[in-house]
Design an enzyme around this catalytic site. Structure first.
Site, PDB file in Angstrom:
ATOM      1  N   ARG A 161      -8.337  -4.340  -1.586  1.00 28.38           N
ATOM      2  CA  ARG A 161      -7.191  -4.409  -2.504  1.00 28.38           C
ATOM      3  C   ARG A 161      -7.618  -4.896  -3.896  1.00 28.38           C
ATOM      4  NH1 ARG A 161      -5.957  -2.270   1.561  1.00 28.38           N
ATOM      5  NH2 ARG A 161      -4.195  -2.741   2.915  1.00 28.38           N
ATOM      6  N   SER A 236       3.482  -5.169   1.140  1.00 29.89           N
ATOM      7  CA  SER A 236       2.886  -6.486   1.448  1.00 29.89           C
ATOM      8  C   SER A 236       2.827  -7.323   0.177  1.00 29.89           C
ATOM      9  CB  SER A 236       1.460  -6.317   1.965  1.00 29.89           C
ATOM     10  OG  SER A 236       1.447  -5.428   3.046  1.00 29.89           O
ATOM     11  N   GLU A 332      -0.803  -9.922  -3.495  1.00 32.96           N
ATOM     12  CA  GLU A 332      -1.368  -8.597  -3.744  1.00 32.96           C
ATOM     13  C   GLU A 332      -0.580  -7.944  -4.888  1.00 32.96           C
ATOM     14  OE1 GLU A 332      -1.793  -5.824  -0.306  1.00 32.96           O
ATOM     15  OE2 GLU A 332      -0.639  -4.466  -1.584  1.00 32.96           O
TER      16      GLU A 332
HETATM   17  P1  FAD Z   1       2.908   0.164 -10.193  1.00 32.48           P
HETATM   18  O1  FAD Z   1       3.644  -0.793  -9.330  1.00 32.48           O
HETATM   19  O2  FAD Z   1       3.681   0.932 -11.179  1.00 32.48           O
HETATM   20  O3  FAD Z   1       1.713  -0.599 -10.916  1.00 32.48           O
HETATM   21  C1  FAD Z   1       0.862  -1.440 -10.186  1.00 32.48           C
HETATM   22  C2  FAD Z   1      -0.246  -1.932 -11.131  1.00 32.48           C
HETATM   23  O4  FAD Z   1      -1.076  -0.847 -11.514  1.00 32.48           O
HETATM   24  C3  FAD Z   1       0.305  -2.512 -12.437  1.00 32.48           C
HETATM   25  O5  FAD Z   1      -0.522  -3.578 -12.809  1.00 32.48           O
HETATM   26  C4  FAD Z   1       0.175  -1.365 -13.417  1.00 32.48           C
HETATM   27  O6  FAD Z   1       0.019  -1.785 -14.765  1.00 32.48           O
HETATM   28  C5  FAD Z   1      -1.071  -0.673 -12.931  1.00 32.48           C
HETATM   29  N1  FAD Z   1      -1.071   0.772 -13.187  1.00 32.48           N
HETATM   30  C6  FAD Z   1      -0.230   1.675 -12.649  1.00 32.48           C
HETATM   31  N2  FAD Z   1      -0.547   2.910 -13.082  1.00 32.48           N
HETATM   32  C7  FAD Z   1      -1.597   2.774 -13.919  1.00 32.48           C
HETATM   33  C8  FAD Z   1      -2.357   3.684 -14.697  1.00 32.48           C
HETATM   34  N3  FAD Z   1      -2.117   5.000 -14.713  1.00 32.48           N
HETATM   35  N4  FAD Z   1      -3.353   3.188 -15.472  1.00 32.48           N
HETATM   36  C9  FAD Z   1      -3.624   1.869 -15.481  1.00 32.48           C
HETATM   37  N5  FAD Z   1      -2.936   0.951 -14.767  1.00 32.48           N
HETATM   38  C10 FAD Z   1      -1.931   1.405 -13.987  1.00 32.48           C
HETATM   39  N6  FAD Z   1      -0.287  -0.481  -0.921  1.00 32.48           N
HETATM   40  C11 FAD Z   1      -1.387  -0.256  -0.171  1.00 32.48           C
HETATM   41  O7  FAD Z   1      -2.522  -0.453  -0.630  1.00 32.48           O
HETATM   42  N7  FAD Z   1      -1.273   0.168   1.124  1.00 32.48           N
HETATM   43  C12 FAD Z   1      -0.071   0.402   1.696  1.00 32.48           C
HETATM   44  O8  FAD Z   1      -0.016   0.800   2.851  1.00 32.48           O
HETATM   45  C13 FAD Z   1       1.101   0.170   0.927  1.00 32.48           C
HETATM   46  N8  FAD Z   1       2.332   0.325   1.478  1.00 32.48           N
HETATM   47  C14 FAD Z   1       3.431   0.053   0.735  1.00 32.48           C
HETATM   48  C15 FAD Z   1       4.696   0.215   1.343  1.00 32.48           C
HETATM   49  C16 FAD Z   1       5.840  -0.046   0.616  1.00 32.48           C
HETATM   50  C17 FAD Z   1       7.200   0.136   1.267  1.00 32.48           C
HETATM   51  C18 FAD Z   1       5.752  -0.440  -0.739  1.00 32.48           C
HETATM   52  C19 FAD Z   1       6.980  -0.672  -1.559  1.00 32.48           C
HETATM   53  C20 FAD Z   1       4.505  -0.621  -1.340  1.00 32.48           C
HETATM   54  C21 FAD Z   1       3.336  -0.374  -0.598  1.00 32.48           C
HETATM   55  N9  FAD Z   1       2.063  -0.550  -1.153  1.00 32.48           N
HETATM   56  C22 FAD Z   1       0.945  -0.283  -0.410  1.00 32.48           C
HETATM   57  C23 FAD Z   1       1.903  -1.035  -2.518  1.00 32.48           C
HETATM   58  C24 FAD Z   1       1.988   0.113  -3.584  1.00 32.48           C
HETATM   59  O9  FAD Z   1       2.648   1.225  -3.067  1.00 32.48           O
HETATM   60  C25 FAD Z   1       0.601   0.555  -4.049  1.00 32.48           C
HETATM   61  O10 FAD Z   1      -0.106  -0.528  -4.576  1.00 32.48           O
HETATM   62  C26 FAD Z   1       0.700   1.666  -5.108  1.00 32.48           C
HETATM   63  O11 FAD Z   1      -0.585   2.156  -5.405  1.00 32.48           O
HETATM   64  C27 FAD Z   1       1.357   1.210  -6.410  1.00 32.48           C
HETATM   65  O12 FAD Z   1       1.570   2.353  -7.198  1.00 32.48           O
HETATM   66  P2  FAD Z   1       2.613   2.357  -8.401  1.00 32.48           P
HETATM   67  O13 FAD Z   1       2.415   3.632  -9.134  1.00 32.48           O
HETATM   68  O14 FAD Z   1       3.964   2.089  -7.911  1.00 32.48           O
HETATM   69  O15 FAD Z   1       2.064   1.148  -9.259  1.00 32.48           O
HETATM   70  P1  NAP Z   2      -0.396  -4.198  11.508  1.00 32.74           P
HETATM   71  O1  NAP Z   2      -0.812  -2.882  12.104  1.00 32.74           O
HETATM   72  O2  NAP Z   2       0.725  -4.944  12.146  1.00 32.74           O
HETATM   73  O3  NAP Z   2      -1.670  -5.157  11.432  1.00 32.74           O
HETATM   74  C1  NAP Z   2      -1.590  -6.391  10.732  1.00 32.74           C
HETATM   75  C2  NAP Z   2      -2.797  -6.550   9.839  1.00 32.74           C
HETATM   76  O4  NAP Z   2      -3.958  -6.597  10.653  1.00 32.74           O
HETATM   77  C3  NAP Z   2      -2.961  -5.392   8.903  1.00 32.74           C
HETATM   78  O5  NAP Z   2      -2.519  -5.794   7.643  1.00 32.74           O
HETATM   79  C4  NAP Z   2      -4.431  -5.000   8.978  1.00 32.74           C
HETATM   80  O6  NAP Z   2      -5.158  -5.361   7.824  1.00 32.74           O
HETATM   81  C5  NAP Z   2      -4.981  -5.796  10.135  1.00 32.74           C
HETATM   82  N1  NAP Z   2      -5.433  -4.835  11.158  1.00 32.74           N
HETATM   83  C6  NAP Z   2      -4.740  -4.357  12.189  1.00 32.74           C
HETATM   84  N2  NAP Z   2      -5.497  -3.531  12.937  1.00 32.74           N
HETATM   85  C7  NAP Z   2      -6.702  -3.492  12.344  1.00 32.74           C
HETATM   86  C8  NAP Z   2      -7.912  -2.835  12.638  1.00 32.74           C
HETATM   87  N3  NAP Z   2      -8.037  -2.043  13.708  1.00 32.74           N
HETATM   88  N4  NAP Z   2      -8.948  -3.011  11.820  1.00 32.74           N
HETATM   89  C9  NAP Z   2      -8.839  -3.798  10.752  1.00 32.74           C
HETATM   90  N5  NAP Z   2      -7.710  -4.455  10.414  1.00 32.74           N
HETATM   91  C10 NAP Z   2      -6.660  -4.315  11.205  1.00 32.74           C
HETATM   92  O7  NAP Z   2      -0.071  -3.998   9.955  1.00 32.74           O
HETATM   93  P2  NAP Z   2       1.149  -3.373   9.200  1.00 32.74           P
HETATM   94  O8  NAP Z   2       1.762  -4.393   8.363  1.00 32.74           O
HETATM   95  O9  NAP Z   2       2.015  -2.570  10.115  1.00 32.74           O
HETATM   96  O10 NAP Z   2       0.399  -2.367   8.219  1.00 32.74           O
HETATM   97  C11 NAP Z   2      -0.298  -1.280   8.738  1.00 32.74           C
HETATM   98  C12 NAP Z   2      -1.277  -0.766   7.688  1.00 32.74           C
HETATM   99  O11 NAP Z   2      -0.580  -0.346   6.517  1.00 32.74           O
HETATM  100  C13 NAP Z   2      -2.273  -1.831   7.234  1.00 32.74           C
HETATM  101  O12 NAP Z   2      -3.512  -1.207   7.011  1.00 32.74           O
HETATM  102  C14 NAP Z   2      -1.686  -2.346   5.969  1.00 32.74           C
HETATM  103  O13 NAP Z   2      -2.656  -2.801   5.036  1.00 32.74           O
HETATM  104  C15 NAP Z   2      -0.968  -1.112   5.412  1.00 32.74           C
HETATM  105  N6  NAP Z   2       0.207  -1.510   4.633  1.00 32.74           N
HETATM  106  C16 NAP Z   2      -0.002  -2.043   3.416  1.00 32.74           C
HETATM  107  C17 NAP Z   2       1.075  -2.420   2.624  1.00 32.74           C
HETATM  108  C18 NAP Z   2       0.846  -2.953   1.239  1.00 32.74           C
HETATM  109  O14 NAP Z   2       1.800  -3.080   0.504  1.00 32.74           O
HETATM  110  N7  NAP Z   2      -0.375  -3.229   0.874  1.00 32.74           N
HETATM  111  C19 NAP Z   2       2.359  -2.284   3.108  1.00 32.74           C
HETATM  112  C20 NAP Z   2       2.520  -1.771   4.374  1.00 32.74           C
HETATM  113  C21 NAP Z   2       1.445  -1.384   5.144  1.00 32.74           C
HETATM  114  P3  NAP Z   2      -5.283  -4.411   6.534  1.00 32.74           P
HETATM  115  O15 NAP Z   2      -4.035  -4.642   5.777  1.00 32.74           O
HETATM  116  O16 NAP Z   2      -6.462  -4.950   5.870  1.00 32.74           O
HETATM  117  O17 NAP Z   2      -5.432  -2.997   6.985  1.00 32.74           O
END
Ligand code: FAD
Ligand code: NAP
Length: 336
Positions: A161, A236, A332
């Protein structure tokens, strides 16, 4: 370019928080970024889909809302294709496009909200992969000098991340295009994540195709995660902390059911959601805001709240987790 007279950011962030800014400018072509710079409009912040930001009040900046579209194959052979996507494309649409062209590498990242341009920002990851596994390069424009630069993978310093754009180069570049190298043949799909494996087993799929992985991910996500259209959230809120194996072993003596995932020979990742749940926050509501009932890692906004309330709750959660487990959890989400 469109200079939006309505500067209310409520519809542009998935928390659904009200906030205003100095100016809201929609950017449809990379050259328009240079026009903004020529006008001397500073400071600048970039907005994609607003799914990873917390607005804590008035934003003292001109916000450039990225709307740069287009997806094209730049080069290809029988094994792989180099694809360039406009940074304002929806990530979800890009993944669907790739699969419809039989290009593998992004299927585990199905249904992640937000834009293509934000994907490298925090090296989005889910269900066993991160975007850097298919990332090739990105094109960006420096926000002070207007200089165009291509960043290759090593220069982006991708981590869990993390990237250079979230750290040393924070708010310095507008990412206009991202290039991914996607596979046509000779690839191995990643079906190892527990929840994906369970669904494939239930469906008795022994030799999954990329659409089977994607369908499984979509099913899991829809069942577990709150839809921002129904309840404000940014996914998250915290990253999963990485701690030493020594610290983990000590904690495991007390909390025998504490989960962990190996990161290296000396470190493990502990799910922050588990730590927060153990501290009693899961499903708790505090007026307009709270902690989601199914996933304690997700902070939610029920409406009429403000970003400061969410930030205060986040700080309380961080302090409680630190006092209870001696583990520091960090956001995050980008706090504006
Ligand atoms: P924004 O929220 O608009 O911006 C985020 C940051 O990036 C800001 O600092 C912004 O300035 C910068 N930025 C955006 N676009 C640019 C650009 N073109 N150039 C330079 N800087 C830029 N994230 C995960 O990693 N894994 C997941 O599974 C995941 N699941 C999610 C589920 C839900 C329901 C939600 C709401 C969010 C989730 N996220 C997840 C977080 C989010 O979706 C990601 O981080 C996504 O990449 C953000 O994209 P955005 O365009 O909305 O960014
Ligand atoms: P989950 O499956 O309930 O698991 C909880 C956490 O344990 C996850 O965040 C994941 O870390 C870790 N994990 C589980 N199984 C793993 C494996 N086999 N190997 C390594 N790490 C493992 O998690 P969840 O909340 O439902 O999310 C599922 C996936 O979607 C995760 O990868 C999570 O990162 C992603 N997600 C991200 C966001 C976001 O906003 N960043 C939101 C929703 C879901 P990691 O997060 O490092 O994978």
């Amino acid at each position: 370019m469109y200079n939006d007279p309505n500067r209310d950011l409520k519809q542009y962030n998935t928390f659904g928080l009200k906030s205003e800014c100095m100016g809201l400018i929609h950017i449809y072509h990379e050259d328009e970024v240079l026009e903004v710079l020529e006008k001397g409009l500073q400071p600048i912040k970039i907005l994609g889909g607003g799914s990873n930001i917390l607005l804590t009040g008035y934003v003292p900046a001109y916000i450039l809302k990225n709307e740069i579209k287009g997806i094209e194959i730049i080069e290809e052979d029988e094994k792989q294709a180099l694809v360039c996507a406009g940074a304002g494309e929806k990530w979800e649409n890009f993944v669907t496009w790739a699969m419809s062209h039989q290009l593998a590498g992004l299927e585990n990242l199905s249904l992640i909200p937000g834009s293509v341009g934000a994907a490298p920002m925090q090296n989005i990851g889910a269900y066993g992969i991160e975007q850097d596994s298919a990332f090739y390069s990105l094109k960006a424009i420096h926000l002070s000098t207007g200089q165009r630069k291509t960043f290759v993978k090593d220069e982006c310093k991708f981590g869990y991340r993390e990237s250079v754009f979230k750290n040393e180069l924070k708010d310095q570049y507008f990412i206009t295009h991202v290039l991914y190298l996607l596979k046509k043949s000779d690839y191995t799909l990643n079906a190892d994540y527990g929840a994906i494996r369970e669904i494939l087993n239930e469906k008795r799929i022994i030799d999954p195709k990329m659409t089977d992985i994607s369908d499984a991910v979509i099913t899991i996500r829809k069942s577990k995660l709150p839809d921002p259209k129904e309840i404000g959230n940014a996914g998250s809120f915290f990253k999963n902390p990485v701690i030493s194996f020594v610290q983990y072993s000590e904690l495991k003596n007390v909390y025998t059911e504490m989960p962990s995932y190996k990161v290296s020979d000396t470190e493990v990742k502990v799910p922050a959601g588990w730590l927060i749940e153990k501290c009693g926050f899961k499903g708790k509501r505090y007026g307009n805001i709270g902690v989601h009932k199914n996933q304690a890692l997700v902070l939610v906004h029920y409406g009429d709240g403000n970003g400061d309330e969410i930030l205060q709750l986040a700080k309380e959660i961080q302090a409680t987790v630190l006092n209870t487990f001696g583990i520091e959890i960090t956001p995050e989400v980008n706090i504006w």
